[in-house]
Design a protein around this motif. Structure first.
Motif, PDB file in Angstrom:
ATOM      1  N   ILE A 335      -5.100  40.792 -40.922  1.00 28.68           N
ATOM      2  CA  ILE A 335      -6.461  40.816 -41.447  1.00 28.68           C
ATOM      3  C   ILE A 335      -6.603  42.067 -42.312  1.00 28.68           C
ATOM      4  O   ILE A 335      -5.723  42.942 -42.315  1.00 28.68           O
ATOM      5  N   VAL A 336      -7.690  42.154 -43.060  1.00 28.64           N
ATOM      6  CA  VAL A 336      -7.922  43.290 -43.959  1.00 28.64           C
ATOM      7  C   VAL A 336      -9.157  44.038 -43.472  1.00 28.64           C
ATOM      8  O   VAL A 336     -10.250  43.459 -43.379  1.00 28.64           O
ATOM      9  N   VAL A 337      -8.981  45.305 -43.163  1.00 27.66           N
ATOM     10  CA  VAL A 337     -10.063  46.165 -42.699  1.00 27.66           C
ATOM     11  C   VAL A 337     -10.432  47.137 -43.816  1.00 27.66           C
ATOM     12  O   VAL A 337      -9.548  47.636 -44.537  1.00 27.66           O
ATOM     13  N   VAL A 338     -11.728  47.401 -43.970  1.00 30.45           N
ATOM     14  CA  VAL A 338     -12.213  48.321 -45.001  1.00 30.45           C
ATOM     15  C   VAL A 338     -12.268  49.729 -44.429  1.00 30.45           C
ATOM     16  O   VAL A 338     -12.897  49.963 -43.397  1.00 30.45           O
ATOM     17  N   GLN A 339     -11.582  50.645 -45.111  1.00 27.04           N
ATOM     18  CA  GLN A 339     -11.624  52.060 -44.750  1.00 27.04           C
ATOM     19  C   GLN A 339     -11.813  52.873 -46.023  1.00 27.04           C
ATOM     20  O   GLN A 339     -10.963  52.837 -46.922  1.00 27.04           O
ATOM     21  N   ALA A 343      -8.743  48.709 -48.981  1.00 22.09           N
ATOM     22  CA  ALA A 343      -8.196  47.703 -48.082  1.00 22.09           C
ATOM     23  C   ALA A 343      -7.103  48.315 -47.196  1.00 22.09           C
ATOM     24  O   ALA A 343      -6.257  49.060 -47.673  1.00 22.09           O
ATOM     25  N   HIS A 344      -7.171  47.984 -45.945  1.00 19.37           N
ATOM     26  CA  HIS A 344      -6.158  48.421 -45.002  1.00 19.37           C
ATOM     27  C   HIS A 344      -5.698  47.195 -44.223  1.00 19.37           C
ATOM     28  O   HIS A 344      -6.485  46.585 -43.486  1.00 19.37           O
ATOM     29  N   ILE A 345      -4.436  46.803 -44.393  1.00 21.14           N
ATOM     30  CA  ILE A 345      -3.905  45.595 -43.764  1.00 21.14           C
ATOM     31  C   ILE A 345      -3.507  45.908 -42.323  1.00 21.14           C
ATOM     32  O   ILE A 345      -2.759  46.847 -42.060  1.00 21.14           O
ATOM     33  N   VAL A 346      -4.036  45.121 -41.385  1.00 20.35           N
ATOM     34  CA  VAL A 346      -3.833  45.352 -39.954  1.00 20.35           C
ATOM     35  C   VAL A 346      -3.266  44.079 -39.327  1.00 20.35           C
ATOM     36  O   VAL A 346      -3.719  42.972 -39.613  1.00 20.35           O
ATOM     37  N   ARG A 347      -2.280  44.262 -38.474  1.00 18.09           N
ATOM     38  CA  ARG A 347      -1.732  43.139 -37.709  1.00 18.09           C
ATOM     39  C   ARG A 347      -2.424  43.076 -36.346  1.00 18.09           C
ATOM     40  O   ARG A 347      -2.568  44.097 -35.666  1.00 18.09           O
ATOM     41  N   VAL A 348      -2.838  41.885 -35.963  1.00 20.45           N
ATOM     42  CA  VAL A 348      -3.588  41.712 -34.731  1.00 20.45           C
ATOM     43  C   VAL A 348      -2.974  40.596 -33.887  1.00 20.45           C
ATOM     44  O   VAL A 348      -2.243  39.736 -34.385  1.00 20.45           O
ATOM     45  N   SER A 349      -3.302  40.630 -32.593  1.00 18.04           N
ATOM     46  CA  SER A 349      -2.950  39.541 -31.678  1.00 18.04           C
ATOM     47  C   SER A 349      -4.220  38.755 -31.428  1.00 18.04           C
ATOM     48  O   SER A 349      -5.232  39.321 -31.002  1.00 18.04           O
ATOM     49  N   PHE A 350      -4.189  37.466 -31.678  1.00 17.04           N
ATOM     50  CA  PHE A 350      -5.410  36.675 -31.590  1.00 17.04           C
ATOM     51  C   PHE A 350      -5.089  35.270 -31.091  1.00 17.04           C
ATOM     52  O   PHE A 350      -3.936  34.832 -31.041  1.00 17.04           O
ATOM     53  N   THR A 351      -6.162  34.574 -30.729  1.00 14.63           N
ATOM     54  CA  THR A 351      -6.098  33.157 -30.375  1.00 14.63           C
ATOM     55  C   THR A 351      -7.174  32.431 -31.153  1.00 14.63           C
ATOM     56  O   THR A 351      -8.276  32.962 -31.348  1.00 14.63           O
ATOM     57  N   GLY A 367     -15.840  48.594 -33.946  1.00 11.43           N
ATOM     58  CA  GLY A 367     -16.730  49.006 -35.024  1.00 11.43           C
ATOM     59  C   GLY A 367     -16.170  48.822 -36.414  1.00 11.43           C
ATOM     60  O   GLY A 367     -16.779  49.280 -37.395  1.00 11.43           O
ATOM     61  N   ALA A 368     -15.036  48.178 -36.551  1.00 11.32           N
ATOM     62  CA  ALA A 368     -14.393  48.037 -37.864  1.00 11.32           C
ATOM     63  C   ALA A 368     -15.151  47.060 -38.754  1.00 11.32           C
ATOM     64  O   ALA A 368     -15.885  46.183 -38.280  1.00 11.32           O
ATOM     65  N   SER A 369     -14.995  47.237 -40.070  1.00 10.64           N
ATOM     66  CA  SER A 369     -15.520  46.294 -41.056  1.00 10.64           C
ATOM     67  C   SER A 369     -14.347  45.464 -41.567  1.00 10.64           C
ATOM     68  O   SER A 369     -13.404  46.000 -42.154  1.00 10.64           O
ATOM     69  N   VAL A 370     -14.427  44.180 -41.351  1.00  8.69           N
ATOM     70  CA  VAL A 370     -13.321  43.281 -41.669  1.00  8.69           C
ATOM     71  C   VAL A 370     -13.704  42.420 -42.857  1.00  8.69           C
ATOM     72  O   VAL A 370     -14.820  41.889 -42.925  1.00  8.69           O
ATOM     73  N   VAL A 371     -12.780  42.290 -43.800  1.00 12.22           N
ATOM     74  CA  VAL A 371     -13.013  41.427 -44.953  1.00 12.22           C
ATOM     75  C   VAL A 371     -12.941  39.978 -44.485  1.00 12.22           C
ATOM     76  O   VAL A 371     -11.932  39.532 -43.937  1.00 12.22           O
ATOM     77  N   ASP A 385     -14.227  45.601 -54.169  1.00  6.36           N
ATOM     78  CA  ASP A 385     -15.508  45.484 -54.865  1.00  6.36           C
ATOM     79  C   ASP A 385     -16.613  45.456 -53.824  1.00  6.36           C
ATOM     80  O   ASP A 385     -17.005  44.413 -53.297  1.00  6.36           O
ATOM     81  N   LEU A 386     -17.107  46.662 -53.499  1.00  7.76           N
ATOM     82  CA  LEU A 386     -18.148  46.793 -52.479  1.00  7.76           C
ATOM     83  C   LEU A 386     -19.438  47.269 -53.123  1.00  7.76           C
ATOM     84  O   LEU A 386     -19.508  48.385 -53.654  1.00  7.76           O
ATOM     85  N   GLY A 387     -20.429  46.451 -53.093  1.00  6.11           N
ATOM     86  CA  GLY A 387     -21.755  46.821 -53.605  1.00  6.11           C
ATOM     87  C   GLY A 387     -22.722  46.928 -52.452  1.00  6.11           C
ATOM     88  O   GLY A 387     -22.320  46.869 -51.280  1.00  6.11           O
ATOM     89  N   PRO A 388     -23.987  47.061 -52.735  1.00  8.46           N
ATOM     90  CA  PRO A 388     -24.983  47.082 -51.646  1.00  8.46           C
ATOM     91  C   PRO A 388     -25.002  45.751 -50.923  1.00  8.46           C
ATOM     92  O   PRO A 388     -24.660  44.700 -51.480  1.00  8.46           O
ATOM     93  N   ALA A 389     -25.377  45.794 -49.672  1.00 11.85           N
ATOM     94  CA  ALA A 389     -25.450  44.567 -48.876  1.00 11.85           C
ATOM     95  C   ALA A 389     -26.453  43.618 -49.494  1.00 11.85           C
ATOM     96  O   ALA A 389     -27.508  44.009 -49.973  1.00 11.85           O
ATOM     97  N   ALA A 390     -26.108  42.321 -49.484  1.00  9.97           N
ATOM     98  CA  ALA A 390     -27.005  41.312 -50.031  1.00  9.97           C
ATOM     99  C   ALA A 390     -28.258  41.217 -49.194  1.00  9.97           C
ATOM    100  O   ALA A 390     -28.213  41.345 -47.973  1.00  9.97           O
ATOM    101  N   PRO A 391     -29.426  41.018 -49.831  1.00 15.21           N
ATOM    102  CA  PRO A 391     -30.665  40.908 -49.060  1.00 15.21           C
ATOM    103  C   PRO A 391     -30.628  39.697 -48.145  1.00 15.21           C
ATOM    104  O   PRO A 391     -29.999  38.697 -48.450  1.00 15.21           O
ATOM    105  N   ALA A 392     -31.328  39.820 -47.031  1.00 13.85           N
ATOM    106  CA  ALA A 392     -31.380  38.715 -46.080  1.00 13.85           C
ATOM    107  C   ALA A 392     -32.128  37.554 -46.703  1.00 13.85           C
ATOM    108  O   ALA A 392     -33.074  37.736 -47.465  1.00 13.85           O
TER     109      ALA A 392
END
Length: 395
Positions: A335-339, A343-351, A367-371, A385-392
């Motif tokens: 997965i790709v985590v934002v730091q 982009a920071h590519i991380v290997r995970v164990s998942f189901t 608490g990570a932010s995942v793409v 490409d990170l801009g302001p959060a989209a309005p709800a």
């Protein structure tokens, strides 16, 4: 002629310039179209997220996703999960054996046929034991002869001892009588051993079931000359069936001996894991798992069936839930985590959950932010490409 050459060069230049303009325009068009498609995907994802988020207590709602510029970000949702993995495998008898006579001979009787359920020690068949019986009779006669010889040797020893005490015979004669008695005793033991061997040979003419179970192979008729050890019967103990399956290396870490196992389509079929091997199968690169399922008429499982089963861990574990789209395309466990905006590519164990979500067990912090929509071409350290959060969305 010079003017004509100049004209041709000028015409060629126009063509090259036109090609450049068209190529640039096409490239811009492709980028614009990709940007529009990405925007539509973001809007659609936001709408779906809002729709599910508006339903309180909806366990099937996907993890919350927000749009930041051209990037969708997801926050891992902590939750407790009872590991459950679907496996496939073949049901085999808990024990099975090919059974044959230890002694060869002509098959005289068939006491069990295909489909019979036999008990431990039940006679399956009999071969001609006339020759072995004759040998046993000869051995018993030898025992009687040895017993008489021993009695005679003991009497001679007693007489020799008496005469020696009266100084009527030399010591050498007394010693000889004693040795003859000892030899007769040894010959008797040898004769008895031969008799026991002959008796065992007679017993080998009768074939008994080594354990209780179902007879799945038997001779068709009598009269055949069978060789020692030739497999004639096949017996299967189907009171308990063994399921041989496999799980991924990541899933093997959450299951232990004793985990519950259920067979799909058989409500009363339930068992437990009896072994989780500590090594990978060299061909499949998966971890073999063995389970035992008690069987019977009320359960109705058939030996040799290919079944689908569910393995459920005994206890719940902490996991982080992510949308299925968070898995990097083309990768198995990345997965790709934002730091710091990169982009920071991380290997995970998942189901993979039943709804398609990812239940991450290792490799990710809460608490990570995942793409949520990583590109297959994203590289380590690449600026996002990170801009302001989209309005709800408006309610």
């Amino acid at each position: 002629m010079a003017t004509t050459g100049t004209t041709k060069k000028f015409g060629a230049g126009k063509l090259i310039a036109l090609a450049i303009v068209l190529g640039t325009g096409g490239l811009i068009g492709v980028r614009v179209k990709a940007k529009m498609d990405q925007k539509k995907a973001i809007e659609a994802q936001s709408a779906v997220t809002a729709e599910h988020a508006a339903t309180p207590g909806n366990a099937a709602a996907p993890p919350k996703v927000t749009a930041h510029g051209g990037t969708l970000l997801a926050k891992p949702e902590p939750m407790r999960w009872q590991p459950r993995v679907a496996v496939t495998g073949t049901l085999e008898p808990i024990q099975q054996a090919d059974v044959g006579f230890k002694a060869g001979g002509r098959l005289l009787a068939i006491k069990a046929k295909i489909g019979d359920v036999v008990k431990p020690g039940q006679v399956l068949g009999v071969v001609d034991a006339s020759e072995s019986s004759a040998q046993a009779n000869v051995a018993q006669t030898g025992v009687r002869v040895a017993e008489i010889s021993l009695e005679m040797a003991k009497d001679a020893q007693k007489r020799s001892d008496t005469l020696y005490q009266q100084s009527a015979v030399p010591e050498a004669e007394k010693t000889t009588a004693t040795q003859r008695a000892l030899l007769a005793a040894a010959q008797l033991e040898q004769a008895r051993a031969q008799a026991r061997l002959a008796s065992v040979s007679v017993g080998n003419a009768t074939l008994a079931a080594p354990f209780g179970g179902l007879v799945t192979r038997a001779p068709n008729g009598i009269g055949k000359i069978v060789a020692p050890g030739e497999p004639l019967y096949h017996v299967e103990d189907t009171s308990v069936l063994k399921l041989s399956a496999s799980v991924s290396e990541n899933d093997a870490n959450v299951f232990e001996v004793g985990a519950a196992v259920s067979i799909d389509g058989a409500p009363k079929a339930a068992g437990k894991v009896t072994a989780v091997l500590g090594s990978l199968d060299p061909q499949t690169r998966r971890v073999p798992v063995i389970a035992e399922i008690p069987n019977g008429p009320e359960v109705g499982l058939l030996s040799g069936s290919f079944v689908r089963a569910q393995i459920v861990a005994a206890e719940t574990i902490e996991v982080l839930r992510l949308p299925a789209s968070a898995l990097r395309p083309g990768a198995q466990d990345e997965i790709v985590v934002v730091q710091d905006g990169k982009a920071h590519i991380v290997r995970v164990s998942f189901t993979i959950a039943p709804d398609g979500s990812l239940y991450v067990r290792k490799g990710l912090e809460a608490g990570a932010s995942v793409v949520a929509n990583p590109s297959p071409e994203v590289k380590e350290g690449e600026a996002l490409d990170l801009g302001p959060a989209a309005p709800a969305p408006a309610k």
